[in-house]
Design a protein around this motif. Structure first.
Motif, PDB file in Angstrom:
ATOM      1  N   MET A   1       0.843  -1.187   0.000  1.00  0.00           N
ATOM      2  CA  MET A   1       0.000   0.000   0.000  1.00  0.00           C
ATOM      3  C   MET A   1       0.876   1.234   0.000  1.00  0.00           C
ATOM      4  N   LYS A   3       1.883   5.175   0.754  1.00  0.00           N
ATOM      5  CA  LYS A   3       1.818   5.933   1.997  1.00  0.00           C
ATOM      6  C   LYS A   3       0.458   6.600   2.150  1.00  0.00           C
ATOM      7  N   ARG A   4      -0.160   6.449   3.327  1.00  0.00           N
ATOM      8  CA  ARG A   4      -1.441   7.085   3.568  1.00  0.00           C
ATOM      9  C   ARG A   4      -1.266   8.576   3.809  1.00  0.00           C
ATOM     10  N   ASN A   7      -4.533  12.908   6.979  1.00  0.00           N
ATOM     11  CA  ASN A   7      -5.905  13.307   6.679  1.00  0.00           C
ATOM     12  C   ASN A   7      -6.474  14.180   7.792  1.00  0.00           C
ATOM     13  N   ALA A  14     -11.109  11.020   8.570  1.00  0.00           N
ATOM     14  CA  ALA A  14     -10.263   9.837   8.732  1.00  0.00           C
ATOM     15  C   ALA A  14     -11.007   8.721   9.464  1.00  0.00           C
ATOM     16  N   LEU A  17      -7.210   3.014  10.612  1.00  0.00           N
ATOM     17  CA  LEU A  17      -6.633   2.074   9.647  1.00  0.00           C
ATOM     18  C   LEU A  17      -7.000   0.638  10.002  1.00  0.00           C
ATOM     19  N   SER A 346       0.273  11.713  12.949  1.00  0.00           N
ATOM     20  CA  SER A 346      -0.099  12.681  11.915  1.00  0.00           C
ATOM     21  C   SER A 346      -0.074  14.104  12.467  1.00  0.00           C
TER      22      SER A 346
END
Length: 362
Positions: A1, A3-4, A7, A14, A17, A346
């Motif tokens: 996957m 990189k997220r 958000n 969001a 995950l 984040s």
């Protein structure tokens, strides 16, 4: 996957995950049924078990208050703005509203159309950048209820405590901070919240109400807009947003895993404290919008020295993977929405980016 994103969207927002990964694993074949839960009849035993489990889990997180019912509705908070006065205001009565900003104003305007509305208090004199003092909140003598908006996403304000409404039912729009902190649900007659900020994806609205309030509704309003219709049918009168409700249940499981409301509140206060401390310590390069005593732990609103600098900040942030930092179009500025599912990492990355931007542009 890949990189997220970082958000910080205000909603839809969001999701954890871990919840997304569990949903991904169950998406095609739910509980060995050979079907996705999206494909199932809402009258079937498998779906109904998820539906009921979500209701029970939500009440459990709130301490299992006696005499309350969870409803799963559609139409967002905006439909609740109309349903509340239609269901609760009788002839000669009004709904009393505390005016704290954009969303309180929307609810108030719908009440004016659907029944009658009264201003119990307002912070308009402070440009809605503060919550009114609780001592100034006075419901009308003929009030059917007192309505508050617990958190204003646009202005970035939040009640630290809620008013005592006495014998008048207290109703709250908690769309943007429900389950972000501990509170006494017994203080409220009815709470409603669009799911798309703290509870799950868009499509379902949660209502938590005293059963005595919603057991009977006026027969003069459309069936689908009567609370008793949904109460008597366990929110299965019409086809519910089944996948959104499934996701709400998964988010509620995740909140349990974080230590319930006490655990999630501690994490949220750590995140908010990190950002506000950075803003307050930036020597004016960044400045908070809401008054400190009314600051939201969900929506951190701030400004810079000019709109041009704010545009540069947003553009530079987007290049680094930060999403949703532009303030609402009605007020401008900057906003970081740090709901339950936004990880501390984040927020720390945003704080570091703000520090870097100040060093290079200050």
């Amino acid at each position: 996957m890949s990189k997220r994103a970082y958000n910080f969207n205000a909603g839809p927002a969001a999701l954890p995950l871990a919840v997304l990964e569990r949903a991904q694993a169950e998406f095609v074949d739910f509980r060995d049924s050979g079907m996705s839960i999206m494909e199932m009849s809402h009258r079937g035993a498998i779906y109904e078990s998820v539906h009921n489990e979500a209701q029970e889990r939500l009440l459990s997180l709130l301490g299992n208050p006696k005499g309350y019912k969870v409803l799963f509705m559609q139409g967002g908070a905006s439909t609740q703005f109309a349903m509340i006065p239609m269901n609760f205001i009788s002839a000669g009565q009004v709904g009393s509203y505390v005016m704290t900003g954009s969303w309180a104003d929307k609810a108030f305007k719908e009440a004016k159309l659907a029944g009658g509305a009264h201003v119990a208090a307002t912070s308009a004199d402070k440009k809605f950048l503060a919550i009114p003092e609780l001592s100034t909140i006075t419901a009308a003598d003929n009030a059917a209820y007192l309505h508050v908006t617990s958190n204003e996403t646009i202005e970035g304000t939040q009640y630290a405590e809620f008013p005592d409404s006495g014998s008048i039912p207290l109703i709250a729009d908690m769309s943007s901070d429900i389950l972000s902190r501990s509170f006494d649900v017994n203080q409220f007659g009815l709470i409603y919240a669009g799911a798309q900020k703290n509870l799950g994806p868009s499509g379902v609205t949660v209502v938590i109400a005293k059963e005595e309030l919603i057991a009977e509704s006026p027969s003069t309003i459309p069936t689908i807009l009567r609370y008793d219709t949904h109460y008597k049918n366990n929110s299965l009168y019409n086809t519910p947003p089944s996948y959104s409700i499934y996701m709400v249940n998964e988010v509620l499981k995740w909140i349990e895993e974080q230590g319930g409301l006490a655990g999630i509140e501690a994490k949220n206060r750590d995140k908010a404290g990190l950002l506000y401390n950075h803003i307050d310590g930036s020597d004016g390069f960044f400045r908070g919008v809401a008054e400190p005593s009314s600051r939201s732990i969900m929506n951190v609103t701030f400004r810079m020295q000019s709109e041009d600098l704010e545009k540069q900040f947003v553009k530079a942030a987007e290049l680094e993977g930060f999403v949703g930092l532009k303030g609402h179009r009605s007020v401008g500025g900057l906003r970081a929405s740090i709901y339950n599912a936004v990880p501390y990492e984040s927020v720390k990355a945003l704080s570091d980016f703000m520090n870097h931007f100040q060093k290079t542009q200050g």
